[in-house]
Design an enzyme around this catalytic site. Sequence first.
Site, mmCIF file in Angstrom:
data_model
loop_
_atom_site.group_PDB
_atom_site.id
_atom_site.type_symbol
_atom_site.label_atom_id
_atom_site.label_comp_id
_atom_site.label_asym_id
_atom_site.label_seq_id
_atom_site.Cartn_x
_atom_site.Cartn_y
_atom_site.Cartn_z
ATOM 1 N N GLU A 103 5.182 23.447 6.499
ATOM 2 C CA GLU A 103 4.293 23.746 5.368
ATOM 3 C C GLU A 103 4.706 23.060 4.079
ATOM 4 O OE1 GLU A 103 5.315 26.104 7.467
ATOM 5 O OE2 GLU A 103 3.475 26.901 8.326
ATOM 6 N N HIS A 159 3.742 39.007 8.041
ATOM 7 C CA HIS A 159 2.437 38.377 8.220
ATOM 8 C C HIS A 159 1.328 39.150 7.523
ATOM 9 C CE1 HIS A 159 4.624 36.194 11.300
ATOM 10 N NE2 HIS A 159 3.590 35.410 11.505
#
Lengths: 447, 358
Positions: A181, A250
């Site tokens: 990322e 998450h």
Amino acid sequence: MAVELKMPALSPTMEEGTLSRWLVKEGDTVRSGDILAEIETDKATMEFEAVDEGTVGQILVPEGTEGVKVGTVIATLSGDGEAAPAAAAAPVAAPTPAPRAEIAPPPPRAAAVAEIPPGTNMHSATVREALRDAMAEEMRRDARVFVMGEEVAEYQGAYKVTQGLLEEFGPKRVIDTPITEYGFAGIGTGAAMGGLRPIVEFMTFNFAMQAIDHIINSAAKTNYMSGGQMRCPIVFRGPNGAASRVGAQHSQNYGPWYASVPGLVVIAPYDAADAKGLLKAAIRSEDPVVFLENELVYGRSFELPELDDHVLPIGKARVVREGHDVTIVTYSIGVAFALEAAAELAGEGIEAEIIDLRTLRPLDTATVLASLKKTNRVVVVEEGFPVCSIASEIVTVCMEEGFDDLDAPVLRVCNEDVPLPYAANLEKAALIDTARVVAAVKRVCYR
Amino acid sequence: MARSPRKSTAAAATPVVDEQPALRALQDAHTANPRYPASDEQLLKFYEQMLLIRRFEERAGQLYGLGLIGGFCHLYIGQEAVAVGLQSALREGHDSVITGYRDHGHMLAYGIDPKVIMAELTGREAGISRGKGGSMHMFSTEHKFYGGHGIVGAQVPLGAGLAFGHKYREDGGVCLAYFGDGASNQGQVYEAFNMAALWQLPIIFVIENNGYAMGTAVKRGSAETHFHRRGTAFRIPGMDVNGMDVLAVRGAAEIALEYVRGGNGPVLMELQTYRYRGHSMSDPAKYRTREEVQDMRDNHDPIEAAKAELIKRGVGEDQLKSIDKAIRAQVAEAADFAENSAEPAPAELYTDVLVETY
């Protein structure tokens, strides 16, 4: 002894699926690992395997059946002799996960002023489709636009948002990245500085934490630091907020994080029309945009205008429901809870006005304050941590600029101030729901 | 320090190379032809550019001492041959350049007006970033100079993004992304290496190894001190270059550019160089000896070396003196401009936050 094969849950948020194809027929003998059927979820088409051996008894759901609820018995399997407990599909046919967001069908879309011309034909579309269409339309319109991220191309999107884009635009413009990322957010940002129009998809915004330096230090600050010389027209998009049963790492709403940074535009739409219209506006913007979606909303259907070029203004909130007793300010999935609460409250004689902020930065404080002036009471509903939240900001705005209009303290309905737990009961206790919205509204109405 | 340029110069005869022929092909080519065959005119130009950087930075240091420049100010003195040798090989305004916070030299080497750079250092409205960026945050999209980035290592993926743009547009451009031996240990650098090699992006990764990451000598911060080998895991060919010799740098640049422009993907270059001044103006200089610095100045200075070579080629001392004089005048003019320009109007505080109005 027949074992029931149940429609499996193949993703954390799957509630139903399509039984696309049976690969066995009644009377077939199957062994562990044999593929029994293909099941299509909102995310992907997946194979359903036998976990033990036996003989296929009855097939109860024919292939091609859509909307098969998780947990439905789709076939039976006879055990292979006395000692073979054919616990087929046991792990996946676990108890139906209680979907936490049981949302009533949305009411007809409130006509936002001049955004959608009267008489426009509407059709039903999911948020997922609306987002995909927005990207596809902008990619057709502007050759500088490309999309990059993990699994956006060949996999067709981890949440199927980029489905079909590779086919239409090819690998030059729909680019699978390694799981890196920080690196690909930097590459996207650099490409924007060099004149392209990247759409960087994060599989979820939780993973964007690895890349937040480029979003903030590289993308958001460059225009200012360069005295307006170097722009960074990029869209960082992906699902944000709690999904379902995926645990603390998450499940987080980053809206308040990004909304605190000057130089960024932050958008968090709820329905399909806003998702499409605002994503198109985001891609066209000369500024860096953080576009926060919500996994639980991807599969919901809404009315979508049939317009050649449906672009909505950034920085404008929308009055989703009009009312005169109290204002509920919310965004993203919070809108669903607010609508449900408003329906319940109407039964008790309280008419709530609901404002969907849609854009978190710049914040449309004028719409909030105008509604406050009308109702004199405000509740903020936000699926996220309460401390230093968008709710905190709305409370401040009401205090600083609307104090004289307030007849009651502004209340926040936010998630509990804890990392999101995994256990179903604890998760439910941590997240906002309709009942909490109703309770808060009653408190500010002194009812 | 890990390796002085003197050692690396010696090492250039027997460089530390990779076993894989493909990974060492560029190094071999450089070893075979270590220096660029510059004409007298070209060498004079390089000398002039290096001298401009040197004098500019000296003046910036003075202005800092006088309180006219604030915050962080990282001087490029000693490293001039790197920016000049590399960027002289680029097509200015076509190939893109990006660097970290020690950026004044790279801007001057790309022909950006010293006046607007100095005025940015003094925080004036006439500065290249209208006084809002400062020493570490300067940009010129016109020259395709993309900053000027204050976060160590961030410019490496950003540079890969610029290279991605060149490839996407098929404009034949190359990106030169500079970073230091310190930044070489950042994780994002390797993420960028991986994608640049995977997608064969037209980029030259340039590690300016000046021996120290702030005050940490290379050998105290890096397990692999031969930085040009750091691309091996990604199949990126490396080059070990004497960054104190402008013609060696230019020669290496020619080889690297030919490779990258040929569509072969990235190159990793390590330039052995040295900064004479502190990391920034507030450097206590406790981590190295005065003798070490003095030795570099006396025996390895890139500008003195170019000067000696010019004299040897028969260029008159008078000509060099007149160049020196002209540069001093140019820098003095830039400093006057920077001192006498107005500060940004108070309203500038609120402009340029966003491009559009929402």
